[in-house]
Design a protein around this motif. Sequence first.
Motif, short mmCIF file in Angstrom:
data_model
loop_
_atom_site.label_atom_id
_atom_site.label_comp_id
_atom_site.label_asym_id
_atom_site.label_seq_id
_atom_site.Cartn_x
_atom_site.Cartn_y
_atom_site.Cartn_z
N LEU A 92 87.66 28.90 76.59
CA LEU A 92 88.04 27.51 76.27
C LEU A 92 87.69 27.17 74.83
N ALA A 93 86.52 27.63 74.37
CA ALA A 93 86.12 27.38 72.98
C ALA A 93 87.07 28.09 72.02
N ARG A 94 87.43 29.33 72.33
CA ARG A 94 88.38 30.08 71.49
C ARG A 94 89.73 29.40 71.44
N ASP A 95 90.19 28.93 72.60
CA ASP A 95 91.51 28.33 72.71
C ASP A 95 91.59 26.93 72.09
N ALA A 96 90.46 26.35 71.73
CA ALA A 96 90.46 25.02 71.12
C ALA A 96 91.10 25.05 69.74
N GLY A 97 91.14 26.22 69.12
CA GLY A 97 91.78 26.35 67.80
C GLY A 97 91.09 25.49 66.76
N ASP A 98 91.87 24.65 66.07
CA ASP A 98 91.34 23.77 65.03
C ASP A 98 90.75 22.48 65.59
N ARG A 99 90.92 22.26 66.85
CA ARG A 99 90.40 21.05 67.49
C ARG A 99 88.88 21.15 67.61
N PRO A 100 88.13 20.09 67.29
CA PRO A 100 86.67 20.16 67.45
C PRO A 100 86.29 20.44 68.90
N CYS A 101 85.31 21.31 69.08
CA CYS A 101 84.86 21.68 70.41
C CYS A 101 83.33 21.64 70.44
N LEU A 102 82.79 20.98 71.46
CA LEU A 102 81.35 20.89 71.67
C LEU A 102 81.05 21.45 73.06
N VAL A 103 80.12 22.39 73.13
CA VAL A 103 79.74 23.01 74.41
C VAL A 103 78.33 22.58 74.76
N VAL A 104 78.14 22.17 76.02
CA VAL A 104 76.81 21.79 76.50
C VAL A 104 76.26 22.94 77.33
N THR A 105 75.23 23.60 76.81
CA THR A 105 74.56 24.69 77.50
C THR A 105 73.24 24.98 76.81
N ALA A 117 83.36 31.37 68.06
CA ALA A 117 84.70 30.80 68.23
C ALA A 117 84.86 29.49 67.45
N GLY A 118 83.79 29.04 66.78
CA GLY A 118 83.87 27.82 65.98
C GLY A 118 83.41 26.57 66.68
N ALA A 119 82.87 26.69 67.90
CA ALA A 119 82.39 25.52 68.63
C ALA A 119 80.96 25.18 68.22
N ARG A 120 80.60 23.94 68.41
CA ARG A 120 79.22 23.49 68.22
C ARG A 120 78.57 23.43 69.60
N CYS A 121 77.24 23.43 69.65
CA CYS A 121 76.52 23.41 70.92
C CYS A 121 75.43 22.36 70.91
N VAL A 122 75.19 21.81 72.08
CA VAL A 122 74.02 20.97 72.35
C VAL A 122 73.46 21.40 73.69
N GLY A 123 72.19 21.10 73.91
CA GLY A 123 71.55 21.42 75.18
C GLY A 123 71.80 20.35 76.23
N PRO A 124 71.43 20.64 77.47
CA PRO A 124 71.65 19.68 78.56
C PRO A 124 71.01 18.32 78.33
#
Length: 138
Positions: A92-105, A117-124
């Motif tokens: 999902l992060a890879r497929d976001a392309g140029d769209r901003p992506c934030l992953v919670v983990t 893949a260019g996504a940013r991350c934050v914790g739970p």
Amino acid sequence: MNAEEPRPRPLLVVDGANVVGSVPDGWWRDRRGAAERLRDRLAAAGGPADGPVPGPYEIVLVVEGRARGVASVPGVRVEEAPGSGDDLIAALARDAGDRPCLVVTADRELRRRVAEAGARCVGPRALPPAPASGGRTA
């Protein structure tokens, strides 16, 4: 994209198993119920109030294993991982392309993969806390 086209909403991908497992509240007795409570919390809050990627978000909750069977609700799309939830989140992060992506983990390896893949991350803990349950642990 021209100035008249609306910008796509940032994608917020939530590692359901990791977020649910970050709080020892009895989730292991009812994984599906715990995932449903997380889904409802995400729908009500709309994601992190103060994160590195501002909302409003398109929210995707990734579930796996015994948490499968959770339905999507307005504001939160639930995706069932056919195998590893981490693999689906990375895709999902890879497929976001140029769209901003934030992953919670909080999963370090997954954080590394989605960052590639260019996504940013934050914790739970970046998510708003669950409301008081009145002693309910399941």
